[in-house]
Each structure stands twice: as C-alpha cells, then as structure tokens.
Design an enzyme around this catalytic site. Structure first.
Site, PDB file in Angstrom:
ATOM      1  N   CYS A 188      13.587  48.435  45.336  1.00 51.45           N
ATOM      2  CA  CYS A 188      13.091  49.417  46.292  1.00 51.45           C
ATOM      3  C   CYS A 188      14.308  49.857  47.098  1.00 51.45           C
ATOM      4  O   CYS A 188      14.929  49.048  47.772  1.00 51.45           O
ATOM      5  CB  CYS A 188      12.060  48.741  47.201  1.00 51.45           C
ATOM      6  SG  CYS A 188      11.811  49.616  48.752  1.00 51.45           S
ATOM      7  N   CYS A 197       9.834  53.617  44.134  1.00 52.59           N
ATOM      8  CA  CYS A 197       8.938  52.635  44.751  1.00 52.59           C
ATOM      9  C   CYS A 197       7.950  53.272  45.744  1.00 52.59           C
ATOM     10  O   CYS A 197       8.288  54.194  46.473  1.00 52.59           O
ATOM     11  CB  CYS A 197       9.822  51.619  45.468  1.00 52.59           C
ATOM     12  SG  CYS A 197       8.906  50.408  46.398  1.00 52.59           S
ATOM     13  N   GLU A 238      29.980  57.233  29.755  1.00 54.32           N
ATOM     14  CA  GLU A 238      29.327  56.606  28.609  1.00 54.32           C
ATOM     15  C   GLU A 238      29.163  57.668  27.527  1.00 54.32           C
ATOM     16  O   GLU A 238      28.291  58.531  27.626  1.00 54.32           O
ATOM     17  CB  GLU A 238      27.953  56.038  29.000  1.00 54.32           C
ATOM     18  CG  GLU A 238      28.037  54.910  30.006  1.00 54.32           C
ATOM     19  CD  GLU A 238      26.674  54.319  30.382  1.00 54.32           C
ATOM     20  OE1 GLU A 238      25.721  54.458  29.594  1.00 54.32           O
ATOM     21  OE2 GLU A 238      26.588  53.735  31.474  1.00 54.32           O
ATOM     22  N   CYS A 243       8.537  52.145  51.854  1.00 51.23           N
ATOM     23  CA  CYS A 243       8.891  53.484  51.370  1.00 51.23           C
ATOM     24  C   CYS A 243       7.902  54.508  51.931  1.00 51.23           C
ATOM     25  O   CYS A 243       8.280  55.624  52.284  1.00 51.23           O
ATOM     26  CB  CYS A 243       8.900  53.520  49.848  1.00 51.23           C
ATOM     27  SG  CYS A 243      10.309  52.622  49.164  1.00 51.23           S
ATOM     28  N   TRP A 275      16.953  50.079  21.571  1.00 50.27           N
ATOM     29  CA  TRP A 275      16.584  48.817  22.215  1.00 50.27           C
ATOM     30  C   TRP A 275      15.643  48.100  21.236  1.00 50.27           C
ATOM     31  O   TRP A 275      16.079  47.430  20.326  1.00 50.27           O
ATOM     32  CB  TRP A 275      15.922  49.068  23.570  1.00 50.27           C
ATOM     33  CG  TRP A 275      16.887  49.409  24.670  1.00 50.27           C
ATOM     34  CD1 TRP A 275      18.223  49.662  24.539  1.00 50.27           C
ATOM     35  CD2 TRP A 275      16.587  49.522  26.063  1.00 50.27           C
ATOM     36  NE1 TRP A 275      18.766  49.922  25.783  1.00 50.27           N
ATOM     37  CE2 TRP A 275      17.798  49.843  26.725  1.00 50.27           C
ATOM     38  CE3 TRP A 275      15.421  49.389  26.826  1.00 50.27           C
ATOM     39  CZ2 TRP A 275      17.860  50.022  28.114  1.00 50.27           C
ATOM     40  CZ3 TRP A 275      15.486  49.572  28.200  1.00 50.27           C
ATOM     41  CH2 TRP A 275      16.689  49.877  28.839  1.00 50.27           C
ATOM     42  N   ASN A 329      24.561  52.446  38.999  1.00 45.99           N
ATOM     43  CA  ASN A 329      24.529  52.923  37.621  1.00 45.99           C
ATOM     44  C   ASN A 329      23.310  53.812  37.416  1.00 45.99           C
ATOM     45  O   ASN A 329      22.183  53.377  37.658  1.00 45.99           O
ATOM     46  CB  ASN A 329      24.459  51.740  36.653  1.00 45.99           C
ATOM     47  CG  ASN A 329      24.716  52.158  35.218  1.00 45.99           C
ATOM     48  OD1 ASN A 329      25.849  52.364  34.818  1.00 45.99           O
ATOM     49  ND2 ASN A 329      23.652  52.325  34.454  1.00 45.99           N
ATOM     50  N   GLU A 330      23.538  55.061  37.032  1.00 43.29           N
ATOM     51  CA  GLU A 330      22.445  56.001  36.738  1.00 43.29           C
ATOM     52  C   GLU A 330      21.331  55.899  37.776  1.00 43.29           C
ATOM     53  O   GLU A 330      20.184  55.543  37.455  1.00 43.29           O
ATOM     54  CB  GLU A 330      21.902  55.762  35.325  1.00 43.29           C
ATOM     55  CG  GLU A 330      22.941  56.034  34.250  1.00 43.29           C
ATOM     56  CD  GLU A 330      22.403  55.892  32.831  1.00 43.29           C
ATOM     57  OE1 GLU A 330      21.408  55.188  32.643  1.00 43.29           O
ATOM     58  OE2 GLU A 330      22.996  56.486  31.917  1.00 43.29           O
ATOM     59  N   CYS A 390       6.093  51.235  47.954  1.00 43.65           N
ATOM     60  CA  CYS A 390       5.676  50.137  48.848  1.00 43.65           C
ATOM     61  C   CYS A 390       5.433  50.662  50.260  1.00 43.65           C
ATOM     62  O   CYS A 390       5.745  51.814  50.576  1.00 43.65           O
ATOM     63  CB  CYS A 390       6.742  49.039  48.854  1.00 43.65           C
ATOM     64  SG  CYS A 390       8.206  49.465  49.807  1.00 43.65           S
TER      65      CYS A 390
HETATM   66  C1  GAL Z   1      22.730  53.897  29.868  1.00 42.55           C
HETATM   67  C2  GAL Z   1      23.157  52.830  30.857  1.00 42.55           C
HETATM   68  C3  GAL Z   1      23.952  51.726  30.206  1.00 42.55           C
HETATM   69  C4  GAL Z   1      23.254  51.264  28.967  1.00 42.55           C
HETATM   70  C5  GAL Z   1      23.016  52.423  28.034  1.00 42.55           C
HETATM   71  C6  GAL Z   1      22.296  52.015  26.766  1.00 42.55           C
HETATM   72  O1  GAL Z   1      21.664  54.636  30.338  1.00 42.55           O
HETATM   73  O2  GAL Z   1      23.920  53.383  31.903  1.00 42.55           O
HETATM   74  O3  GAL Z   1      24.077  50.664  31.115  1.00 42.55           O
HETATM   75  O4  GAL Z   1      22.064  50.684  29.338  1.00 42.55           O
HETATM   76  O5  GAL Z   1      22.250  53.387  28.673  1.00 42.55           O
HETATM   77  O6  GAL Z   1      20.957  51.697  26.961  1.00 42.55           O
HETATM   78 ZN    ZN Z   2       9.747  50.526  48.473  1.00 41.68          ZN
END
Ligand code: GAL
Ligand code: ZN
Length: 664
Positions: A112, A156, A308, A161, A316, A146-147, A158
């Site tokens: 959160c 969130c 990236e 928030c 995944w 990160n992103e 809650c």
């Molecule tokens: C991006 C993320 C990375 C890694 C990659 C692959 O979105 O910033 O940390 O997770 O995807 O899933």
């Molecule tokens: Zn929250």
C-alpha cells in the site's frame, strides 16, 4: 542527460548465483561488450535481513568485481519487494483489493503506497543505501523502485488510502457542496454531507459514479508520483552526482507518465516484444512496439534508456515463442532507432528458481553462452559505434499525436463500445504513418503544438475552454488538426456539457454540430468519398451537420446515408478535420492519404510492407535504420546520399541496415 559512457548493459542478480561464478559472469559480460549492469531492485531481504542490520558486503563485493572489469552499476531501490519481516511487523502494508480483501505476501508489489510504516521503512533504508554508495564511483545512477503501479488491477483500497483519497478531494473541491455539484451526486441518492463518507471505489452491486472513478484514478496517479518523489528527494540530496531514473512500461496507465517523468534525469523503459503469456499475436505488431518507444521519448521530449530489453523467450507459468535468430538484434536496433541512448537486457542468466524461472535471460539455466549470447555480442559490436553518433539528440517529426491520461481513464470508465480503447485508437492513427515510414511524436497538452504541421488529437472527450483555445490558436496560426468521434462531450469532472451542441467547445473550430449519434454494436457502416466506397466506420458514428465545414466523406448506409462522415473546416491559416467514427484500415488509409497530401507530409523512404525505416538525428547528420520485421528477405532502395554503415540492400529475415547522411 548526465554524461557517461554507458551504451549497453544487462540486468544482473549476483545474489541468485554462487560467489565463485561472479568473476566468470563479469568476464563474459565484458567480452560481450557490456559497459554496465543494473542490479539490486529486488534484494531488500538480502541487504537488510532484520531491522537496521544492513548487509551491503555481498553487494560491495559484486560491485568491486564488476568494477575490476570496467563495468559500471545502476542500483535499484528494492522498495517493490519489502521483506517478510517488515510485513510481519506491519501487516497493514499489504494492499487491500477492490473486494476489500487484504492480499497476501509471496509475490512482489505487495504494498500500500500510502502506508506510513512502509514509507518510514523506505526512508530509513533508502537513506542508508544512498549513503553507503554515495562515494562509490562504480555506481553511476539509481533506478527508483521497479515499474511503479505494476501488478495492481487497482491500487490499494485500504482505510488509509481511502482517507488519503478524501484528503485529496478536500484539497481539490474545498467544500462538500462543490464536490456534490461537480459529480452530480443527486443521482441515486449519493449526496455526501462530509468528505469522510466518500468511498474508495470498491466493488458495488453495480457501477460507481463516473466522476468519482475518474478522480480515484487521478488520486492513484498522484500517489505513485508522490511515492517516487519521496525517494528522489532522499537520493538527490545524498548523491547529487548520480543520475536518477525509473523503468516505465510504455502505455501502462496507473500513473500519468508525463508527470512521473518530470523530476527524473531521464526516463527508462522496459521493452518486451513477445509480451506476456498467451498474448496473441505472439509478438506485438512492430507498429505498436515503435509506438511504445516514441511515446516514451515524448515523455521528456528527449532520448531515454531501455533498462529491460527482451533477451529470450518470456514466460512465467506459460511460455512465449523463442525469439527467431536475428530478432533480438532487430528489436535492439528498433529501440535505438526510436530514441534509446542505452540498452540493458533483462536478464543476464535465466534463474533456476522463483516465479521467473522461465523468463529467459541471455544465458540459459546452464550459464553456458549460446545463440542468444552470440547474437547480442554481435549486436553490441555493430551498434555501439552507431550509438556514439546519435546519443543525446531527439528527432523532431512533422506529425504529432496528443496523448492524455484523463481521456484514457475516462474511456476506461465508459468505453461506450465494448471494444473501444483510447490507446488502441491512437495507435491505429500512429500505424498509418508507421506503415509509410513517416515519423510521429507523442505529445501532451503542455507541449508546443506549433512545432507540428499535423496534430492528431483523437477522442477529446473531456475538455474546457482553455484546452479548446489552445487548439484554436494552433489551427488559426496555420496548424492542421484532426479530431475524432466523442470530442467535446464532457467537462473535466466527467459530466456532460449542456450549454451547446456537440462537439461542445470545439464546434466553432470544427465548423460542425452533432445532433445525433449511433453506437455500432454488431454493426459497421460503409463510408464513401465521391462515389467510391472507402471502407468501414466502426464502433461509433457521429451524425454531423455542417455549419462552416465541408464534407470530405459520407456514410453510405442506415438512416444517415448521404450525411457527412469526415469534415474539414478552414479556420484562420489552418484546417481542422473531424472524423466521426473509428475507421477500419482501408478507410483509415483513404482518409489519411487525403489529409497527409493536403499537409505535405513526406515519408523518409518508401519500403516494402514489413520493413521499417526510421531516422535518428545526430549532431552533424542523420542516421537511417532499415529494419526488416518480416520473415522474408527483402530489398531496400536507399537514398543515394545515404552512406551505408551496416548491412546491405538485401535484408534477410529480421535483418537490419544502417545508413548515415552528413549535413552539408
Ligand atoms: C518486468 C520486471 C522485471 C521482470 C520482468 C519479467 O516487468 O520489471 O523485474 O519481472 O518483467 O517478468
Ligand atoms: Zn492502502
């Protein structure tokens, strides 16, 4: 841009591998031509295994090994993955979803962003890590988190928030009466007598008030920006000599990227042409890849970094197609051609464990270099010299597309047609130019419209007199403007205008009135120019009355057969076009051919379908990239003034060529 000699880098997680492998990794990286690594962005638990017990030794060690091979480091703040001990102490850091359920620990982004304890932990930790690396000259810059915003359908919801949202609203509307009037809460007895009654938009038996939903999206965007700023402030004060960036995700929509970009030295982007899981097609169309890159370049109107870049098959639980030989090189060249000043690949070696054990890196699980390593090594050796010529300079196009988060959010709330998508409509316009090798910039309301010969501003659903004036001034002074369906409908609170006919504040500029319209559910309508059928109007149809405008195209079916479908109005020194629907591809081509000819918009070079020609301006000339996205060999006919610096006139499948033209 903060000057440094980083052109190619790789995302590296030394904590995933035994210490005695680190030298081998650094050697292989150096041999491949890398200048830098990005690391640390998910390793909070390893850096601080318990409260105030900081363990940076392993990271110092890894950095010094990398440094001994001449590799620089970009460090990520690991705030996207607070460790289990923090969550155990403060379980309210875990976010609450739209169903009101608190989510669990075990993935990442389990946070959160308004939670005070989480923020206190971040302030403590980021101060510590910034102090620790302030004098380390191998560390050249920082990536915040990160992103930001990723992994959440909604941020969130809650209690905390929700109160943050109420405060945000109080700040905006001052009195509850003002909010009630602005939202029209008289509808369905939603009138509030105090700000504390206003909900975060959790799931209800049916839809929420569209004005409330739009403000919620704006509040979440501001929360993300504030969350990032908290970290920027700490790092900037401790490490003023190091750059600060963040990895954006193209058209991702959880925060207004123009604002998120403002206080960063430059923006970075994550580019995965194969996308995620079961997306169809398996590789995103090259026009969309290019649009993402041009959009990112537009955020600060300057070149960016890729932190990236896809390095292998993605996946995944389900896995994507493996990149074909040549595709990693092609996608790298495309990123550079569209404004990347540095490219980092995700990731160095495919992880043996965890959620991403099939999200492939440059090296396979075995760590033995193979096809992908060889291809990237070759790519670096070829493109490094090219990048030296073009670094730091942004291309300026004649055509711009206006992007607005408010419009995007408003159409997410009310798409009208089940398949209407703001970003997709914009990309359709982009694709017309892309297919013809005509460069396009993405801009915001704050940009200087007058720099463009043609401005496309689709779906200007929400507006006000100030915005309308900016468009009018642009056209009056000689600009050419394209507006489309559902323009001038609502005010900035997402409430319909009543004082004038559609298109509201744009009626005078466009010289039209719209008295009726039709949503195309299971319907599309033919459109003609002269007596030629051009293609089909899709999703929506504005039934247009001409005031001062002239019709360019007409509907050819339904009760509005013979009425104007596309119009143009001469306004001052320029022209304002209106397209009352979403065109299919044929119709798009027909209409845009006419408009581009009227505006004297020229391609860089003609090429066969599947071959993209991009230009990047350099200090003393221009670089031209020819990119074959198709799986067939093709021939290109480069301009005679272009000097070849890479490749040949016959491009193999996924092949590239690069040319240079000096300014005389
Ligand atoms: C991006 C993320 C990375 C890694 C990659 C692959 O979105 O910033 O940390 O997770 O995807 O899933
Ligand atoms: Zn929250």
């Amino acid at each position: 841009m903060i000057e440094n000699n980083v052109f190619f880098g790789v995302d590296y997680y030394p904590e995933h591998w035994p210490r005695d492998r680190w030298d081998t990794d650094a050697i292989l990286m150096k041999e491949a031509g890398f200048d830098a690594v990005r690391m640390g962005e998910f390793s909070w638990a390893k850096m601080e295994p318990e409260l105030n017990h900081f363990c940076f030794e392993w990271l110092d060690d890894a950095i010094s090994i990398l440094k001994s091979y001449g590799l620089k480091v970009v460090l990520g703040t690991p705030t996207a993955a607070p460790p289990a001990w923090i969550i155990e102490g403060n379980p309210e850091i875990l976010p609450v979803n739209e169903l009101g359920i608190r989510m669990g620990f075990g993935g990442r982004h389990h946070v959160c962003m308004s939670n005070k304890s989480y923020r206190e932990h971040i302030i403590r930790f980021v101060n510590e890590i910034a102090e620790h690396y302030r004098d380390n000259d191998a560390v050249i810059g920082w990536q915040i988190d990160n992103e930001l915003g990723n992994s959440h359908k909604e941020l969130c919801m809650c209690e905390n928030c929700q109160s943050g949202f109420q405060e945000w609203l109080k700040n905006k509307y001052k009195t509850i009466q003002k909010l009630n009037e602005s939202y029209g809460t008289v509808f369905w007895s939603q009138t509030y007598s105090d700000f504390h009654q206003i909900p975060a938009p959790k799931v209800t038996p049916n839809s929420h008030n569209p004005s409330l939903l739009l403000d919620w999206k704006r509040f979440c965007s501001d929360l993300i920006i504030d969350f990032q700023q908290m970290q920027i402030d700490i790092i900037r004060s401790i490490c003023p000599d190091k750059f600060i960036t963040h990895n954006f995700m193209g058209f991702y929509d959880k925060s207004d990227y123009f604002n998120l970009a403002k206080n960063l030295d430059f923006v970075s982007h994550d580019q995965y042409p194969s996308g995620f899981w079961l997306e169809d097609p398996a590789v995103t169309p090259s026009s969309e890849l290019a649009a993402n890159l041009d959009f990112i370049e537009g955020l600060k109107d300057k070149p960016f970094w890729i932190l990236e870049q896809q390095a292998g098959p993605t996946g995944w639980e389900i896995m994507g197609k493996t990149p074909r030989p040549g595709q990693l090189r092609l996608w790298t060249a495309q990123s550079i051609a569209h404004g990347a000043d540095a490219v980092f690949y995700f990731r160095w070696r495919t992880c043996l464990f965890g959620t991403e054990q099939y999200w492939h890196g440059i090296l396979p699980h075995s760590g033995i270099p193979g096809r992908r390593y060889d291809e990237i090594k070759k790519t670096i050796s070829e493109l490094h010299p090219v990048m030296q010529k073009i670094r730091g300079v942004k291309n300026r196009s004649d055509v711009a597309i206006l992007f607005s988060y408010d419009q995007n959010w408003a159409f997410q709330i009310q798409p009208h047609h089940p398949d209407l998508n703001y970003t997709k409509q914009l990309i359709k316009y982009y694709a017309y130019f892309y297919e013809r090798n005509i460069p396009v910039d993405f801009i915001s309301y704050e940009s200087d419209f007058s720099e463009y010969r043609l401005l496309i501003a689709p779906l200007q659903f929400l507006s006000d007199e100030d915005i309308a004036l900016k468009f009018k001034t642009y056209v009056k002074n000689g600009g050419n403007l394209i507006m489309t369906m559902r323009t001038g409908v609502k005010d900035e609170n997402n409430v319909c205008f009543s004082e004038s006919q559609l298109p509201g504040p744009f009626s005078e500029l466009l010289g039209i009135e719209i008295l009726d319209y039709d949503c195309f559910l299971k319907l599309s309508v033919q459109v003609t120019i002269g007596d030629k059928i051009l293609g089909k109007a899709q999703k929506w149809c504005d039934i247009i009355n001409l005031n001062f405008a002239k019709a360019i195209a007409f509907y050819d079916e339904e009760f509005y057969k013979g009425t104007p479908a596309v119009t143009v109005n001469a306004y001052g020194k320029g022209d304002a076009y209106y397209i009352g629907f979403e065109p299919d591809e044929r119709l798009m081509n027909g209409i845009m051919d006419i408009i581009s000819t009227n505006c004297h918009i020229e391609p860089i070079l003609k090429s066969q379908k599947g071959v993209e020609i991009v230009q990047r301006v350099a200090a003393d000339g221009k670089c031209y990239f020819a990119l074959n996205h198709s799986d067939k060999a093709v021939r290109i006919m480069p301009n005679t003034e272009w000097k070849r610096i890479l490749g040949s006139d016959v491009l193999d499948p996924y092949d590239i060529a690069v040319f240079y033209e000096s300014i005389k």
